[in-house]
Design a protein around this motif. Sequence first.
Motif, PDB file in Angstrom:
ATOM      1  N   GLY A  27      -1.395 -23.665  -4.999  1.00 19.41           N
ATOM      2  CA  GLY A  27      -1.031 -22.733  -3.943  1.00 19.41           C
ATOM      3  C   GLY A  27       0.016 -21.714  -4.302  1.00 19.41           C
ATOM      4  O   GLY A  27       0.545 -21.033  -3.405  1.00 19.41           O
ATOM      5  N   TYR A  28       0.350 -21.583  -5.597  1.00 25.28           N
ATOM      6  CA  TYR A  28       1.422 -20.667  -5.986  1.00 25.28           C
ATOM      7  C   TYR A  28       0.992 -19.211  -5.822  1.00 25.28           C
ATOM      8  O   TYR A  28       1.729 -18.391  -5.248  1.00 25.28           O
ATOM      9  CB  TYR A  28       1.829 -20.941  -7.430  1.00 25.28           C
ATOM     10  N   VAL A  29      -0.191 -18.844  -6.316  1.00 23.03           N
ATOM     11  CA  VAL A  29      -0.650 -17.454  -6.229  1.00 23.03           C
ATOM     12  C   VAL A  29      -0.856 -17.054  -4.774  1.00 23.03           C
ATOM     13  O   VAL A  29      -0.545 -15.928  -4.361  1.00 23.03           O
ATOM     14  CB  VAL A  29      -1.927 -17.275  -7.056  1.00 23.03           C
ATOM     15  N   SER A  30      -1.392 -17.961  -3.967  1.00 23.98           N
ATOM     16  CA  SER A  30      -1.588 -17.644  -2.546  1.00 23.98           C
ATOM     17  C   SER A  30      -0.262 -17.449  -1.828  1.00 23.98           C
ATOM     18  O   SER A  30      -0.188 -16.717  -0.830  1.00 23.98           O
ATOM     19  CB  SER A  30      -2.377 -18.770  -1.871  1.00 23.98           C
ATOM     20  N   THR A  31       0.810 -18.076  -2.339  1.00 28.92           N
ATOM     21  CA  THR A  31       2.125 -17.927  -1.707  1.00 28.92           C
ATOM     22  C   THR A  31       2.763 -16.595  -2.056  1.00 28.92           C
ATOM     23  O   THR A  31       3.338 -15.925  -1.186  1.00 28.92           O
ATOM     24  CB  THR A  31       3.042 -19.083  -2.137  1.00 28.92           C
ATOM     25  N   ILE A  32       2.698 -16.205  -3.339  1.00 30.63           N
ATOM     26  CA  ILE A  32       3.357 -14.955  -3.736  1.00 30.63           C
ATOM     27  C   ILE A  32       2.467 -13.740  -3.484  1.00 30.63           C
ATOM     28  O   ILE A  32       2.975 -12.618  -3.371  1.00 30.63           O
ATOM     29  CB  ILE A  32       3.750 -15.012  -5.228  1.00 30.63           C
ATOM     30  N   LYS A  33       1.155 -13.918  -3.425  1.00 28.49           N
ATOM     31  CA  LYS A  33       0.230 -12.817  -3.136  1.00 28.49           C
ATOM     32  C   LYS A  33      -0.647 -13.220  -1.944  1.00 28.49           C
ATOM     33  O   LYS A  33      -1.834 -13.537  -2.094  1.00 28.49           O
ATOM     34  CB  LYS A  33      -0.644 -12.509  -4.355  1.00 28.49           C
ATOM     35  N   PRO A  34      -0.076 -13.269  -0.737  1.00 34.20           N
ATOM     36  CA  PRO A  34      -0.869 -13.742   0.398  1.00 34.20           C
ATOM     37  C   PRO A  34      -1.930 -12.722   0.829  1.00 34.20           C
ATOM     38  O   PRO A  34      -1.825 -11.524   0.561  1.00 34.20           O
ATOM     39  CB  PRO A  34       0.194 -13.939   1.483  1.00 34.20           C
ATOM     40  N   LYS A  35      -2.934 -13.213   1.500  1.00 32.91           N
ATOM     41  CA  LYS A  35      -3.976 -12.349   2.044  1.00 32.91           C
ATOM     42  C   LYS A  35      -3.509 -11.739   3.365  1.00 32.91           C
ATOM     43  O   LYS A  35      -2.579 -12.233   4.004  1.00 32.91           O
ATOM     44  CB  LYS A  35      -5.257 -13.142   2.254  1.00 32.91           C
ATOM     45  N   THR A  36      -4.195 -10.694   3.779  1.00 32.97           N
ATOM     46  CA  THR A  36      -3.850 -10.040   5.034  1.00 32.97           C
ATOM     47  C   THR A  36      -4.299 -10.888   6.220  1.00 32.97           C
ATOM     48  O   THR A  36      -5.061 -11.849   6.080  1.00 32.97           O
ATOM     49  CB  THR A  36      -4.507  -8.660   5.100  1.00 32.97           C
ATOM     50  N   ALA A  37      -3.800 -10.521   7.377  1.00 33.15           N
ATOM     51  CA  ALA A  37      -4.169 -11.270   8.589  1.00 33.15           C
ATOM     52  C   ALA A  37      -5.654 -11.153   8.890  1.00 33.15           C
ATOM     53  O   ALA A  37      -6.290 -12.112   9.369  1.00 33.15           O
ATOM     54  CB  ALA A  37      -3.335 -10.780   9.774  1.00 33.15           C
ATOM     55  N   ARG A  38      -6.263 -10.005   8.639  1.00 33.84           N
ATOM     56  CA  ARG A  38      -7.693  -9.832   8.886  1.00 33.84           C
ATOM     57  C   ARG A  38      -8.517 -10.687   7.931  1.00 33.84           C
ATOM     58  O   ARG A  38      -9.539 -11.259   8.308  1.00 33.84           O
ATOM     59  CB  ARG A  38      -8.069  -8.357   8.756  1.00 33.84           C
ATOM     60  N   GLN A  39      -8.036 -10.813   6.640  1.00 32.98           N
ATOM     61  CA  GLN A  39      -8.763 -11.672   5.710  1.00 32.98           C
ATOM     62  C   GLN A  39      -8.648 -13.132   6.117  1.00 32.98           C
ATOM     63  O   GLN A  39      -9.616 -13.898   6.013  1.00 32.98           O
ATOM     64  CB  GLN A  39      -8.226 -11.482   4.294  1.00 32.98           C
ATOM     65  N   VAL A  40      -7.451 -13.538   6.557  1.00 31.88           N
ATOM     66  CA  VAL A  40      -7.273 -14.927   6.984  1.00 31.88           C
ATOM     67  C   VAL A  40      -8.126 -15.222   8.211  1.00 31.88           C
ATOM     68  O   VAL A  40      -8.722 -16.302   8.344  1.00 31.88           O
ATOM     69  CB  VAL A  40      -5.784 -15.212   7.252  1.00 31.88           C
ATOM     70  N   ALA A  41      -8.243 -14.229   9.131  1.00 33.85           N
ATOM     71  CA  ALA A  41      -9.054 -14.424  10.345  1.00 33.85           C
ATOM     72  C   ALA A  41     -10.538 -14.347  10.066  1.00 33.85           C
ATOM     73  O   ALA A  41     -11.358 -14.688  10.948  1.00 33.85           O
ATOM     74  CB  ALA A  41      -8.659 -13.398  11.408  1.00 33.85           C
TER      75      ALA A  41
END
Length: 313
Positions: free
Chosen positions: A103-117
Amino acid sequence: MPPRPAIAGVQAALRAATPSTWRATASPATSLISRYSIATTTQATSSSSGPVPVPPESPNYIKIHEPPQSSEPRLPPIRGHVPVPRQVFTSRDGNRPRRVSPGYVSTIKPKTARQVAGKRPRSYQEAQRWELAETRRKALTEGLQGLWDRKITHDKYERRHSLRRARNNQAAASRPERPDEVLTSSSIGAHVLVTEVPLDPNRFEDAEKAKLAHDGKQAVKADARRDALCQMYMAAGKFIVDEDELEARIHSVFGDNQREAAESIWNLHGEPPTLGAEAANVHYNVSDIRRKDSNRTLLRQKAVAEALTGGKL
Protein backbone atom coordinates in the motif's frame (compact mmCIF):
# COMPACT_ATOMS: atom_id res chain seq x y z
CA MET A 1 61.24 21.83 -43.30
CA PRO A 2 60.17 19.31 -46.05
CA PRO A 3 62.94 17.99 -48.37
CA ARG A 4 63.39 19.50 -51.82
CA PRO A 5 62.07 17.62 -54.88
CA ALA A 6 64.55 15.75 -57.01
CA ILE A 7 65.92 17.58 -60.10
CA ALA A 8 65.37 14.50 -62.31
CA GLY A 9 61.69 14.49 -61.49
CA VAL A 10 61.34 18.18 -62.36
CA GLN A 11 63.13 17.70 -65.74
CA ALA A 12 60.92 14.74 -66.66
CA ALA A 13 57.83 16.78 -65.91
CA LEU A 14 59.09 19.61 -68.09
CA ARG A 15 59.79 17.27 -71.03
CA ALA A 16 56.41 15.61 -70.79
CA ALA A 17 54.56 18.92 -70.69
CA THR A 18 52.91 20.35 -73.86
CA PRO A 19 52.25 23.98 -74.85
CA SER A 20 48.58 23.54 -73.98
CA THR A 21 49.61 22.37 -70.60
CA TRP A 22 51.79 25.42 -70.29
CA ARG A 23 48.89 27.65 -71.12
CA ALA A 24 46.58 25.83 -68.73
CA THR A 25 48.96 25.95 -65.84
CA ALA A 26 51.46 28.51 -64.82
CA SER A 27 54.37 26.07 -64.67
CA PRO A 28 54.78 22.25 -64.57
CA ALA A 29 57.47 22.60 -61.96
CA THR A 30 55.16 24.75 -59.88
CA SER A 31 52.38 22.15 -60.12
CA LEU A 32 54.78 19.33 -59.20
CA ILE A 33 56.06 21.28 -56.24
CA SER A 34 52.54 22.12 -55.15
CA ARG A 35 51.48 18.44 -55.41
CA TYR A 36 54.53 17.44 -53.39
CA SER A 37 53.76 20.09 -50.78
CA ILE A 38 50.15 18.91 -50.51
CA ALA A 39 51.27 15.29 -50.07
CA THR A 40 53.81 16.29 -47.44
CA THR A 41 51.24 18.40 -45.57
CA THR A 42 48.72 15.55 -45.66
CA GLN A 43 51.30 13.11 -44.33
CA ALA A 44 52.30 15.48 -41.53
CA THR A 45 48.64 16.04 -40.62
CA SER A 46 47.91 12.32 -40.55
CA SER A 47 51.01 11.62 -38.46
CA SER A 48 50.12 14.38 -35.98
CA SER A 49 46.72 12.80 -35.31
CA GLY A 50 48.38 9.58 -34.11
CA PRO A 51 49.38 8.70 -30.54
CA VAL A 52 51.36 11.38 -28.73
CA PRO A 53 54.87 10.19 -27.88
CA VAL A 54 55.58 9.80 -24.17
CA PRO A 55 58.58 11.83 -22.94
CA PRO A 56 61.35 10.05 -20.98
CA GLU A 57 60.56 11.95 -17.79
CA SER A 58 57.05 10.50 -17.71
CA PRO A 59 56.45 7.49 -15.40
CA ASN A 60 54.64 5.80 -18.31
CA TYR A 61 57.76 5.88 -20.50
CA ILE A 62 58.56 2.27 -19.53
CA LYS A 63 55.57 -0.01 -19.23
CA ILE A 64 55.75 -2.10 -16.07
CA HIS A 65 53.07 -4.62 -15.21
CA GLU A 66 51.61 -3.72 -11.84
CA PRO A 67 50.93 -6.69 -9.53
CA PRO A 68 47.52 -6.80 -7.86
CA GLN A 69 47.79 -5.18 -4.45
CA SER A 70 44.18 -5.49 -3.36
CA SER A 71 41.28 -7.87 -3.80
CA GLU A 72 38.92 -5.00 -4.59
CA PRO A 73 38.09 -4.41 -8.26
CA ARG A 74 39.68 -1.31 -9.74
CA LEU A 75 36.97 0.81 -11.31
CA PRO A 76 37.70 3.04 -14.29
CA PRO A 77 38.06 6.77 -13.58
CA ILE A 78 34.84 8.75 -13.80
CA ARG A 79 34.94 12.22 -15.29
CA GLY A 80 33.10 14.96 -13.50
CA HIS A 81 31.24 14.80 -10.22
CA VAL A 82 28.94 11.92 -9.41
CA PRO A 83 26.03 12.76 -7.09
CA VAL A 84 25.88 11.03 -3.73
CA PRO A 85 23.42 8.13 -4.00
CA ARG A 86 20.41 8.25 -1.76
CA GLN A 87 19.76 5.65 0.88
CA VAL A 88 16.45 4.41 -0.44
CA PHE A 89 15.99 1.63 2.10
CA THR A 90 17.07 2.57 5.62
CA SER A 91 18.13 0.08 8.29
CA ARG A 92 15.23 1.02 10.57
CA ASP A 93 12.72 -0.39 8.10
CA GLY A 94 13.77 -3.96 8.93
CA ASN A 95 13.69 -6.91 6.59
CA ARG A 96 10.68 -5.60 4.65
CA PRO A 97 10.88 -1.81 4.23
CA ARG A 98 7.73 0.22 3.81
CA ARG A 99 8.69 1.46 0.34
CA VAL A 100 8.07 -2.00 -1.13
CA SER A 101 4.94 -2.71 0.90
CA PRO A 102 1.73 -3.22 -1.10
CA GLY A 103 0.00 0.00 0.00
CA TYR A 104 2.95 2.39 -0.17
CA VAL A 105 2.42 3.66 -3.74
CA SER A 106 -1.32 4.05 -3.16
CA THR A 107 -0.54 6.14 -0.07
CA ILE A 108 1.92 8.56 -1.67
CA LYS A 109 0.14 8.65 -5.07
CA PRO A 110 -3.56 8.33 -4.19
CA LYS A 111 -6.31 8.16 -6.78
CA THR A 112 -8.89 10.88 -7.23
CA ALA A 113 -12.29 10.77 -5.59
CA ARG A 114 -13.99 10.01 -8.92
CA GLN A 115 -11.62 7.06 -9.51
CA VAL A 116 -12.26 5.73 -6.01
CA ALA A 117 -16.04 6.09 -6.57
CA GLY A 118 -15.74 4.21 -9.86
CA LYS A 119 -17.04 7.08 -12.02
CA ARG A 120 -16.05 7.69 -15.62
CA PRO A 121 -13.77 10.59 -16.60
CA ARG A 122 -15.57 13.73 -17.61
CA SER A 123 -13.35 14.48 -20.59
CA TYR A 124 -10.70 13.01 -22.81
CA GLN A 125 -7.99 15.08 -21.11
CA GLU A 126 -8.98 13.76 -17.69
CA ALA A 127 -8.88 10.21 -19.03
CA GLN A 128 -5.38 10.86 -20.33
CA ARG A 129 -4.30 12.23 -16.93
CA TRP A 130 -5.74 9.18 -15.18
CA GLU A 131 -3.89 6.88 -17.57
CA LEU A 132 -0.58 8.75 -17.11
CA ALA A 133 -0.97 8.69 -13.31
CA GLU A 134 -1.62 4.95 -13.39
CA THR A 135 1.46 4.48 -15.56
CA ARG A 136 3.55 6.46 -13.09
CA ARG A 137 2.24 4.38 -10.18
CA LYS A 138 3.11 1.19 -11.99
CA ALA A 139 6.59 2.46 -12.92
CA LEU A 140 7.22 3.58 -9.33
CA THR A 141 6.15 0.21 -7.97
CA GLU A 142 8.35 -1.69 -10.42
CA GLY A 143 11.29 0.65 -9.79
CA LEU A 144 11.14 0.30 -6.03
CA GLN A 145 10.80 -3.45 -6.27
CA GLY A 146 13.74 -3.60 -8.67
CA LEU A 147 15.89 -1.51 -6.33
CA TRP A 148 14.96 -3.77 -3.43
CA ASP A 149 15.81 -6.93 -5.39
CA ARG A 150 19.13 -5.41 -6.48
CA LYS A 151 19.93 -4.43 -2.89
CA ILE A 152 19.26 -7.98 -1.66
CA THR A 153 21.45 -9.42 -4.43
CA HIS A 154 24.25 -6.96 -3.68
CA ASP A 155 24.12 -7.67 0.06
CA LYS A 156 24.30 -11.41 -0.56
CA TYR A 157 27.28 -10.95 -2.87
CA GLU A 158 29.08 -8.72 -0.35
CA ARG A 159 28.43 -11.15 2.48
CA ARG A 160 29.59 -14.14 0.43
CA HIS A 161 32.67 -12.28 -0.79
CA SER A 162 33.54 -11.16 2.75
CA LEU A 163 33.23 -14.68 4.15
CA ARG A 164 35.34 -16.11 1.34
CA ARG A 165 38.02 -13.48 1.87
CA ALA A 166 38.02 -14.12 5.63
CA ARG A 167 38.40 -17.86 5.05
CA ASN A 168 41.26 -17.27 2.63
CA ASN A 169 43.03 -14.98 5.09
CA GLN A 170 42.59 -17.49 7.90
CA ALA A 171 43.90 -20.31 5.73
CA ALA A 172 46.90 -18.23 4.67
CA ALA A 173 47.67 -17.30 8.27
CA SER A 174 47.42 -20.86 9.59
CA ARG A 175 49.11 -22.69 6.73
CA PRO A 176 52.43 -24.47 7.48
CA GLU A 177 55.69 -23.12 6.18
CA ARG A 178 56.75 -24.09 2.70
CA PRO A 179 59.79 -26.33 2.28
CA ASP A 180 61.81 -23.53 0.71
CA GLU A 181 61.06 -21.25 3.66
CA VAL A 182 62.08 -23.96 6.12
CA LEU A 183 65.35 -24.69 4.28
CA THR A 184 66.33 -21.05 3.74
CA SER A 185 65.30 -19.61 7.12
CA SER A 186 67.94 -18.82 9.74
CA SER A 187 68.54 -21.36 12.50
CA ILE A 188 66.95 -20.43 15.82
CA GLY A 189 67.53 -22.49 18.92
CA ALA A 190 64.59 -24.02 20.71
CA HIS A 191 65.56 -22.32 23.97
CA VAL A 192 65.30 -18.91 22.28
CA LEU A 193 61.67 -19.52 21.36
CA VAL A 194 60.78 -20.20 25.00
CA THR A 195 59.91 -16.76 26.41
CA GLU A 196 58.24 -17.93 29.59
CA VAL A 197 60.00 -16.85 32.79
CA PRO A 198 59.96 -19.75 35.32
CA LEU A 199 59.15 -19.00 38.94
CA ASP A 200 62.02 -19.06 41.42
CA PRO A 201 61.48 -21.94 43.87
CA ASN A 202 63.38 -20.04 46.61
CA ARG A 203 61.52 -16.78 46.14
CA PHE A 204 59.84 -16.87 49.58
CA GLU A 205 63.12 -17.58 51.41
CA ASP A 206 64.85 -14.79 49.48
CA ALA A 207 62.02 -12.44 50.37
CA GLU A 208 62.41 -13.27 54.08
CA LYS A 209 66.17 -12.68 53.90
CA ALA A 210 65.63 -9.37 52.12
CA LYS A 211 63.08 -8.36 54.76
CA LEU A 212 65.51 -9.13 57.58
CA ALA A 213 68.30 -7.20 55.87
CA HIS A 214 65.98 -4.25 55.36
CA ASP A 215 64.87 -4.31 59.00
CA GLY A 216 68.54 -4.35 60.08
CA LYS A 217 69.34 -1.31 57.96
CA GLN A 218 66.32 0.52 59.32
CA ALA A 219 67.37 -0.33 62.91
CA VAL A 220 70.88 1.05 62.28
CA LYS A 221 69.37 4.23 60.86
CA ALA A 222 67.04 4.55 63.88
CA ASP A 223 69.97 4.14 66.31
CA ALA A 224 72.01 6.74 64.47
CA ARG A 225 69.04 9.12 64.48
CA ARG A 226 68.51 8.58 68.24
CA ASP A 227 72.22 9.13 68.98
CA ALA A 228 72.20 12.34 66.96
CA LEU A 229 69.14 13.54 68.87
CA CYS A 230 70.83 12.76 72.23
CA GLN A 231 73.98 14.57 71.20
CA MET A 232 71.96 17.60 70.17
CA TYR A 233 70.14 17.46 73.52
CA MET A 234 73.42 17.32 75.48
CA ALA A 235 74.86 20.18 73.42
CA ALA A 236 71.73 22.27 73.90
CA GLY A 237 72.96 23.30 77.35
CA LYS A 238 75.47 25.64 75.71
CA PHE A 239 73.04 27.18 73.23
CA ILE A 240 72.27 30.91 73.46
CA VAL A 241 68.51 31.23 73.85
CA ASP A 242 67.92 34.81 75.09
CA GLU A 243 69.37 38.30 74.72
CA ASP A 244 71.10 38.34 78.13
CA GLU A 245 73.21 35.31 77.29
CA LEU A 246 74.01 36.81 73.87
CA GLU A 247 75.07 40.10 75.43
CA ALA A 248 77.23 38.34 78.02
CA ARG A 249 78.90 36.26 75.31
CA ILE A 250 79.60 39.33 73.19
CA HIS A 251 81.05 41.13 76.23
CA SER A 252 83.32 38.21 77.07
CA VAL A 253 84.63 37.91 73.53
CA PHE A 254 84.78 41.51 72.29
CA GLY A 255 84.55 43.67 75.45
CA ASP A 256 82.46 46.74 76.17
CA ASN A 257 85.08 49.29 75.25
CA GLN A 258 86.88 49.08 71.98
CA ARG A 259 90.04 50.48 73.55
CA GLU A 260 89.98 47.80 76.21
CA ALA A 261 91.59 44.65 74.92
CA ALA A 262 89.06 41.88 74.65
CA GLU A 263 89.71 38.41 75.92
CA SER A 264 92.04 36.67 73.52
CA ILE A 265 91.02 33.49 71.76
CA TRP A 266 94.28 31.97 72.96
CA ASN A 267 93.19 32.55 76.55
CA LEU A 268 89.84 30.88 75.86
CA HIS A 269 91.07 27.82 73.98
CA GLY A 270 94.81 27.91 74.52
CA GLU A 271 97.59 28.30 72.06
CA PRO A 272 97.23 26.57 68.72
CA PRO A 273 99.22 23.37 68.46
CA THR A 274 102.44 23.33 66.50
CA LEU A 275 103.48 20.80 63.86
CA GLY A 276 105.92 19.14 66.25
CA ALA A 277 103.25 18.73 68.91
CA GLU A 278 100.86 17.27 66.36
CA ALA A 279 103.49 14.78 65.24
CA ALA A 280 104.22 13.79 68.88
CA ASN A 281 100.50 13.38 69.60
CA VAL A 282 100.14 11.08 66.64
CA HIS A 283 102.81 8.82 68.10
CA TYR A 284 101.48 8.88 71.64
CA ASN A 285 97.72 8.93 70.94
CA VAL A 286 97.85 5.43 69.52
CA SER A 287 99.82 3.83 72.28
CA ASP A 288 99.65 5.90 75.48
CA ILE A 289 95.88 6.31 75.58
CA ARG A 290 95.36 2.55 75.50
CA ARG A 291 98.13 1.95 78.03
CA LYS A 292 96.85 4.35 80.67
CA ASP A 293 94.34 2.84 83.05
CA SER A 294 92.65 6.18 83.65
CA ASN A 295 91.81 6.64 79.95
CA ARG A 296 90.63 3.05 79.66
CA THR A 297 88.41 3.49 82.73
CA LEU A 298 87.02 6.75 81.34
CA LEU A 299 86.07 5.15 78.07
CA ARG A 300 84.46 2.21 79.89
CA GLN A 301 82.40 4.51 82.09
CA LYS A 302 81.28 6.53 79.08
CA ALA A 303 80.16 3.38 77.26
CA VAL A 304 78.24 2.18 80.34
CA ALA A 305 76.57 5.57 80.76
CA GLU A 306 75.54 5.60 77.08
CA ALA A 307 74.11 2.10 77.44
CA LEU A 308 72.12 3.09 80.55
CA THR A 309 70.83 6.40 79.20
CA GLY A 310 70.22 5.10 75.69
CA GLY A 311 72.07 7.91 73.93
CA LYS A 312 75.41 9.44 73.17
CA LEU A 313 77.24 11.46 75.77
